[in-house]
Design a protein around this motif. Structure first.
Motif, PDB file in Angstrom:
ATOM      1  N   GLN A 157       0.826  -1.211   0.000  1.00  0.00           N
ATOM      2  CA  GLN A 157       0.000   0.000   0.000  1.00  0.00           C
ATOM      3  C   GLN A 157       0.862   1.263   0.000  1.00  0.00           C
ATOM      4  N   LEU A 158       1.959   1.272   0.744  1.00  0.00           N
ATOM      5  CA  LEU A 158       2.835   2.450   0.767  1.00  0.00           C
ATOM      6  C   LEU A 158       3.454   2.698  -0.601  1.00  0.00           C
ATOM      7  N   ASN A 159       3.789   1.639  -1.309  1.00  0.00           N
ATOM      8  CA  ASN A 159       4.350   1.805  -2.655  1.00  0.00           C
ATOM      9  C   ASN A 159       3.339   2.399  -3.625  1.00  0.00           C
ATOM     10  N   VAL A 160       2.056   2.177  -3.358  1.00  0.00           N
ATOM     11  CA  VAL A 160       1.005   2.789  -4.173  1.00  0.00           C
ATOM     12  C   VAL A 160       0.763   4.229  -3.720  1.00  0.00           C
ATOM     13  N   LEU A 161       0.574   4.427  -2.419  1.00  0.00           N
ATOM     14  CA  LEU A 161       0.273   5.749  -1.878  1.00  0.00           C
ATOM     15  C   LEU A 161       1.389   6.763  -2.124  1.00  0.00           C
ATOM     16  N   LEU A 162       2.622   6.284  -2.090  1.00  0.00           N
ATOM     17  CA  LEU A 162       3.768   7.183  -2.200  1.00  0.00           C
ATOM     18  C   LEU A 162       4.483   7.059  -3.538  1.00  0.00           C
ATOM     19  N   LYS A 163       3.781   6.565  -4.536  1.00  0.00           N
ATOM     20  CA  LYS A 163       4.387   6.311  -5.844  1.00  0.00           C
ATOM     21  C   LYS A 163       5.099   7.546  -6.398  1.00  0.00           C
ATOM     22  N   LYS A 164       4.483   8.702  -6.302  1.00  0.00           N
ATOM     23  CA  LYS A 164       5.084   9.940  -6.826  1.00  0.00           C
ATOM     24  C   LYS A 164       6.287  10.393  -6.007  1.00  0.00           C
ATOM     25  N   ASP A 165       6.333  10.001  -4.752  1.00  0.00           N
ATOM     26  CA  ASP A 165       7.415  10.427  -3.861  1.00  0.00           C
ATOM     27  C   ASP A 165       8.655   9.535  -3.960  1.00  0.00           C
ATOM     28  N   LEU A 166       8.492   8.312  -4.397  1.00  0.00           N
ATOM     29  CA  LEU A 166       9.567   7.328  -4.324  1.00  0.00           C
ATOM     30  C   LEU A 166      10.847   7.763  -5.020  1.00  0.00           C
ATOM     31  N   LEU A 167      10.730   8.449  -6.149  1.00  0.00           N
ATOM     32  CA  LEU A 167      11.925   8.868  -6.886  1.00  0.00           C
ATOM     33  C   LEU A 167      12.765   9.883  -6.123  1.00  0.00           C
ATOM     34  N   SER A 168      12.125  10.691  -5.325  1.00  0.00           N
ATOM     35  CA  SER A 168      12.865  11.724  -4.591  1.00  0.00           C
ATOM     36  C   SER A 168      13.260  11.288  -3.180  1.00  0.00           C
ATOM     37  N   MET A 169      12.900  10.078  -2.796  1.00  0.00           N
ATOM     38  CA  MET A 169      13.226   9.589  -1.462  1.00  0.00           C
ATOM     39  C   MET A 169      14.536   8.816  -1.468  1.00  0.00           C
ATOM     40  N   LYS A 181      17.129   5.957   0.293  1.00  0.00           N
ATOM     41  CA  LYS A 181      16.921   4.626   0.871  1.00  0.00           C
ATOM     42  C   LYS A 181      16.643   4.736   2.375  1.00  0.00           C
ATOM     43  N   GLU A 182      17.320   5.676   3.050  1.00  0.00           N
ATOM     44  CA  GLU A 182      17.155   5.860   4.492  1.00  0.00           C
ATOM     45  C   GLU A 182      15.750   6.339   4.853  1.00  0.00           C
ATOM     46  N   ASN A 183      15.060   6.985   3.905  1.00  0.00           N
ATOM     47  CA  ASN A 183      13.718   7.487   4.168  1.00  0.00           C
ATOM     48  C   ASN A 183      12.630   6.455   3.856  1.00  0.00           C
ATOM     49  N   ARG A 184      13.024   5.359   3.244  1.00  0.00           N
ATOM     50  CA  ARG A 184      12.032   4.372   2.814  1.00  0.00           C
ATOM     51  C   ARG A 184      11.885   3.247   3.836  1.00  0.00           C
ATOM     52  N   TYR A 185      11.447   3.620   5.019  1.00  0.00           N
ATOM     53  CA  TYR A 185      11.124   2.618   6.033  1.00  0.00           C
ATOM     54  C   TYR A 185       9.944   3.105   6.865  1.00  0.00           C
TER      55      TYR A 185
END
Length: 198
Positions: free
Chosen positions: A62-74, A76-80
């Motif tokens: 669900q987070l990968n869907v909800l934050l799809k637009k954000d993932l490119l600018s995040m 690795k340390e922020n992706r938890y």
């Protein structure tokens, strides 16, 4: 009780597999201590919340869907994320409090997070909050009321039309202290919750 029995069975199995010469075995001492505390009902099982791999996979998806637009600018340390399960409406299905503790999701006003239902659908997105969150014994629209801390004050959130308010800082300030019978969830600062990547 079921968890205590499973722990007891695991401890007995582990103990029985140990070397027969246990006179100086530190494992024996730990097992005996844990066994006696479990039988006596004094073991603190809250230090190790049960891991639910299905819930982690559901939240991650669900987070990968909800934050799809954000993932490119995040980074690795922020992706938890951290999560804790709680049945908010007594339907025997857990809802999931999902929180973050990094610079992408947190600022001077607090952090963001989500409350997901048992299917992973968003009940709420919330902002500007500090952890933990408290689940009260009172309820509105069949969902427990919540207390969020924001800006150093505790705010009382009630369900309205199927949603909790998303910005706790503009909600009613809770009168007095957090009630003792409230349940603390998503206590990220306690360092007892496991961190998961997404």
């Amino acid at each position: 009780m079921k968890n205590k029995i499973l722990i007891l069975v695991g401890i007995v199995a582990f103990y029985s597999c140990q070397n027969k010469d246990n006179s100086k075995n530190i494992v024996k001492t730990i097992v005996q201590d844990t066994l006696s505390k479990t039988i006596g009902g004094t073991a603190d099982l809250s230090d190790a919340p049960p891991r639910d791999d299905k819930a982690v996979a559901l939240i991650r998806k669900q987070l990968n869907v909800l934050l799809k637009k954000d993932l490119l600018s995040m980074t690795k340390e922020n992706r938890y994320f951290y999560y804790e399960a709680f049945d908010l409406n007594n339907d025997n299905k857990n809802e999931y409090f999902v929180g973050f503790s990094n610079s992408y999701f947190c600022g001077s006003g607090g952090c963001s997070g989500y409350i997901l239902n048992s299917d992973g659908n968003v009940i709420n997105k919330f902002t500007v909050t500090d952890f933990p969150i408290y689940v009260m014994t009172s309820s509105t629209e069949k969902f427990y009321d919540l207390i969020f801390e924001s800006g150093g004050k505790f705010h009382h959130l009630k369900m309205k039309s199927g949603k909790y308010p998303s910005n706790p800082s503009v909600q009613e300030v809770a009168k007095g202290n957090v009630p003792k019978e409230s349940t603390k969830v998503l206590d990220i600062n306690s360092k007892k919750l496991e961190k998961y990547s997404f």
